[in-house]
Write an enzyme that holds these catalytic residues in place. Structure first.
Site, PDB file in Angstrom:
ATOM      1  N   HIS A 174       0.815  -1.222   0.000  1.00 54.24           N
ATOM      2  CA  HIS A 174       0.000   0.000   0.000  1.00 54.24           C
ATOM      3  C   HIS A 174       0.845   1.266   0.000  1.00 54.24           C
ATOM      4  O   HIS A 174       0.339   2.345  -0.297  1.00 54.24           O
ATOM      5  CB  HIS A 174      -0.928   0.006   1.223  1.00 54.24           C
ATOM      6  CG  HIS A 174      -2.015  -1.022   1.144  1.00 54.24           C
ATOM      7  ND1 HIS A 174      -3.327  -0.704   0.880  1.00 54.24           N
ATOM      8  CD2 HIS A 174      -1.972  -2.368   1.262  1.00 54.24           C
ATOM      9  CE1 HIS A 174      -4.053  -1.814   0.850  1.00 54.24           C
ATOM     10  NE2 HIS A 174      -3.254  -2.841   1.088  1.00 54.24           N
ATOM     11  N   ASP A 382       3.357   9.746  -0.498  1.00 48.05           N
ATOM     12  CA  ASP A 382       2.222   8.925  -0.050  1.00 48.05           C
ATOM     13  C   ASP A 382       1.966   7.847  -1.086  1.00 48.05           C
ATOM     14  O   ASP A 382       2.001   8.138  -2.293  1.00 48.05           O
ATOM     15  CB  ASP A 382       0.973   9.825   0.087  1.00 48.05           C
ATOM     16  CG  ASP A 382       0.045   9.363   1.195  1.00 48.05           C
ATOM     17  OD1 ASP A 382      -0.012   8.142   1.435  1.00 48.05           O
ATOM     18  OD2 ASP A 382      -0.635  10.210   1.800  1.00 48.05           O
TER      19      ASP A 382
HETATM   20  P1  ADP Z   1      -2.932   6.626   5.434  1.00 44.31           P
HETATM   21  O1  ADP Z   1      -3.276   5.282   4.939  1.00 44.31           O
HETATM   22  O2  ADP Z   1      -1.484   6.958   5.316  1.00 44.31           O
HETATM   23  O3  ADP Z   1      -3.429   6.925   6.807  1.00 44.31           O
HETATM   24  P2  ADP Z   1      -4.995   7.589   3.580  1.00 44.31           P
HETATM   25  O4  ADP Z   1      -5.367   8.984   3.243  1.00 44.31           O
HETATM   26  O5  ADP Z   1      -4.797   6.693   2.423  1.00 44.31           O
HETATM   27  O6  ADP Z   1      -3.667   7.686   4.482  1.00 44.31           O
HETATM   28  O7  ADP Z   1      -6.095   6.916   4.482  1.00 44.31           O
HETATM   29  C1  ADP Z   1      -6.559   7.505   5.653  1.00 44.31           C
HETATM   30  C2  ADP Z   1      -7.927   6.948   5.986  1.00 44.31           C
HETATM   31  O8  ADP Z   1      -8.192   7.205   7.366  1.00 44.31           O
HETATM   32  C3  ADP Z   1      -9.039   7.597   5.191  1.00 44.31           C
HETATM   33  O9  ADP Z   1     -10.006   6.623   4.841  1.00 44.31           O
HETATM   34  C4  ADP Z   1      -9.612   8.630   6.174  1.00 44.31           C
HETATM   35  O10 ADP Z   1     -10.999   8.879   5.986  1.00 44.31           O
HETATM   36  C5  ADP Z   1      -9.385   7.962   7.504  1.00 44.31           C
HETATM   37  N1  ADP Z   1      -9.190   8.972   8.569  1.00 44.31           N
HETATM   38  C6  ADP Z   1      -8.213   9.898   8.646  1.00 44.31           C
HETATM   39  N2  ADP Z   1      -8.353  10.659   9.741  1.00 44.31           N
HETATM   40  C7  ADP Z   1      -9.448  10.218  10.371  1.00 44.31           C
HETATM   41  C8  ADP Z   1     -10.129  10.602  11.566  1.00 44.31           C
HETATM   42  N3  ADP Z   1      -9.707  11.608  12.340  1.00 44.31           N
HETATM   43  N4  ADP Z   1     -11.236   9.894  11.909  1.00 44.31           N
HETATM   44  C9  ADP Z   1     -11.671   8.868  11.146  1.00 44.31           C
HETATM   45  N5  ADP Z   1     -11.078   8.461  10.005  1.00 44.31           N
HETATM   46  C10 ADP Z   1      -9.979   9.128   9.617  1.00 44.31           C
HETATM   47  C1  G6P Z   2      -1.002   3.084   6.331  1.00 43.94           C
HETATM   48  C2  G6P Z   2      -0.413   1.707   6.150  1.00 43.94           C
HETATM   49  C3  G6P Z   2      -1.322   0.661   6.780  1.00 43.94           C
HETATM   50  C4  G6P Z   2      -1.581   1.016   8.237  1.00 43.94           C
HETATM   51  C5  G6P Z   2      -2.150   2.432   8.332  1.00 43.94           C
HETATM   52  C6  G6P Z   2      -2.395   2.888   9.773  1.00 43.94           C
HETATM   53  O1  G6P Z   2      -2.182   3.137   5.630  1.00 43.94           O
HETATM   54  O2  G6P Z   2      -0.219   1.448   4.764  1.00 43.94           O
HETATM   55  O3  G6P Z   2      -0.739  -0.625   6.697  1.00 43.94           O
HETATM   56  O4  G6P Z   2      -2.472   0.099   8.827  1.00 43.94           O
HETATM   57  O5  G6P Z   2      -1.248   3.339   7.717  1.00 43.94           O
HETATM   58  O6  G6P Z   2      -1.237   2.740  10.537  1.00 43.94           O
HETATM   59  P1  G6P Z   2      -1.177   1.814  11.829  1.00 43.94           P
HETATM   60  O7  G6P Z   2       0.265   1.833  12.215  1.00 43.94           O
HETATM   61  O8  G6P Z   2      -2.064   2.486  12.826  1.00 43.94           O
HETATM   62  O9  G6P Z   2      -1.677   0.452  11.474  1.00 43.94           O
END
Ligand code: ADP
Ligand code: G6P
Length: 483
Positions: A174, A382
């Protein structure tokens, strides 16, 4: 077959024809005191992507339940079996916080923070990957499909193939896969590549990542490799780009609900009815470019280009990996900067930045997206960034501007966004101003184009293309309800 000491004595496991293996389960066992479990949508792209996909699919999700110690027995959730894998406190420290999130995560994100290398972390990484492979081997039906996810588990494909050569094994990363000059830093680089090559199909977010991988395999392992296939012993491993997506229809339907539209109006009122609202939603991570964005915003205020009375910034930053040193330092720096900006430019009842560290449910997130005129998504690097896609899906009336970093995987697809280089402070400021001052007809044209793209390229399309590449036969895609 099971040999890891932590697995001895675990209850017998049921088998499925489709098994997803990810470090984290999407369910928090602590929210189920009476056995009534709900999906926990942890704020991360992996769970957000796979959750809508697997719901009501007779699959097993193998992962860690979020608490160290023995693995809890969890009920099925929405028809999906939850198979937890135990992690000791040492595993959590050295595998999750250590090798996964203080070695691989920074290295794979352009080394924007310094990756650390410790032999003890590598031992834990091997040990935990072995345990995940053993559990996956127990729960996969003969001839079944096992789909391994992300950087925490790169050794699992090869370990699993040794235990269960009958399985079809997929691996999907991912996060970005770095260029050779960065990956070559890893002391155990050959083992990591060999681990991934245990899969039949290795999926990345972008074609560049597949290219980096093929180059490394050729250089480090001296195997014949192209960006599409690699010959390993008597097998052919396929490689490709499969940009992950969201449940576009679900987000659009949520955002179109009258109560969500009403909530968006109320939120805007609560902000004092400003002319412009800028929103950012991130996991609190140094890859997300939060500090650079705050600096750009404060310089726009200081230079008189943006007036706090007319424009507000809402920054949602959900704390993440909180015991890892780099994340603690980041949080302190962000909070100091938010305090400084509000102290310097805010007025009583009119802060320049509304800063929130809470988790929100999907409806509240949809309301936030609907409220915002400009969504600022400016990571330094990202893999994809699903927040950018969620914002577009939520703009059901084709309004709003997306400011998007060219270093987010999503930039390859969302070409009608206002794209910026987040390292270029002046460019970032110009991009923000352009998004704030854009012509509504132009915005509407851009947003419509991006919405149409996401309508077609949603999470089901992603699963369909990955799984049909994993097994050319149609029968495999029917294991998931992708229609
Ligand atoms: P990453 O995987 O690095 O966290 P992404 O943008 O791909 O970044 O995914 C983040 C996900 O987490 C999204 O689906 C977003 O809606 C969710 N998210 C981010 N912040 C919050 C929050 N404060 N509360 C609930 N969901 C959240
Ligand atoms: C990114 C990574 C995921 C991970 C998520 C949240 O999306 O690709 O594998 O689960 O961040 O991070 P965490 O350390 O809380 O699992």
């Amino acid at each position: 077959m099971v040999v890891s000491p932590l697995l001895i004595g675990m209850p017998e496991m049921r088998q499925s024809s489709l098994v997803v293996v990810a470090n984290r389960l999407p369910i928090d066992d602590s929210v189920a005191p009476d056995g009534a479990c709900e999906w926990r949508r942890s704020p991360g792209g992996l769970v957000s992507a796979l959750h809508p996909l697997l719901r009501h699919t007779p699959a097993t999700w193998v992962g860690w339940a979020g608490r160290t110690g023995p693995a809890p027995t969890l009920p099925d959730v929405d028809g999906v079996r939850m198979q937890s894998v135990p992690l000791s406190t040492e595993d959590f420290r050295d595998h999750y916080e250590g090798f996964a999130n203080a070695t691989l995560w920074p290295l794979y994100h352009d080394a924007v923070e310094q990756p650390e290398y410790h032999r003890r972390w590598w031992e834990a990484y091997q040990r935990v990957n072995q345990r995940f492979a053993e559990v996956a081997a127990e729960v996969a039906e003969p001839g079944g499909v096992v789909w391994v996810q992300d950087y925490h588990l790169q050794l699992v494909p090869a370990l699993l193939r040794e235990l269960r050569p009958d399985l079809r094994i997929g691996f999907f990363l991912h996060v970005p896969f770095p260029p050779p000059e960065l990956f070559m830093q890893l002391p155990r680089r050959a083992e990591l590549l060999r681990g991934m090559l245990g899969a039949d199909l290795i999926g990345f977010q972008r074609a560049q990542a597949a290219h980096n991988f093929a180059q490394l395999v050729a250089k480090v392992l001296e195997l014949p490799a192209t960006d599409r296939q690699i010959a390993v012993d008597d097998r052919e491993v396929r490689v490709g780009a499969f940009p992950v997506s969201i449940d576009t229809a679900e987000m659009a339907a949520l955002a179109a609900r009258p109560e969500v539209a009403e909530r968006a109006r109320r939120l805007r009122q609560d902000l004092g009815g400003p002319e412009h609202v800028i929103l950012s939603v991130d996991r609190m991570d140094y890859t997300k470019g939060i500090e650079q964005r705050l600096k750009a915003y404060s310089e726009l205020i200081a230079g008189g280009h943006v007036k706090v009375r007319d424009t507000v910034l809402v920054q949602v930053a959900m704390p993440s990996r909180e015991r890892v040193g780099q994340y603690q330092i980041l949080r302190e720096r962000i909070e100091r900067e938010v305090g400084r900006i509000n102290g310097e430019f805010g007025r009583v009842g009119e802060p320049a930045i509304h800063y929130l560290t809470q988790p929100f449910d999907r409806a509240e997130l949809a309301a936030l997206y609907r409220m915002a005129d400009v969504m600022a998504v400016t990571p330094l690097r990202d893999g994809m960034n699903l927040v950018a896609k969620e914002y577009v899906a939520a703009r059901v009336d084709d309004t709003g501007a997306l400011l998007l970093s060219e270093f987010a995987g999503a930039a390859a697809e969302l070409s009608q966004a206002y794209q910026v280089n987040p390292h270029d402070l002046e460019g970032l400021k110009q991009g923000l101003l352009a998004a704030l001052q854009a012509d509504p007809a132009d915005l509407s044209r851009r947003m419509r184009g991006m919405r149409e793209h996401l309508h077609e390229h949603d999470i089901r399309a992603w699963a369909r293309s990955y799984l049909s590449a994993l097994d050319e036969s149609e029968s495999l895609t029917t294991r998931l309800r992708t229609d």
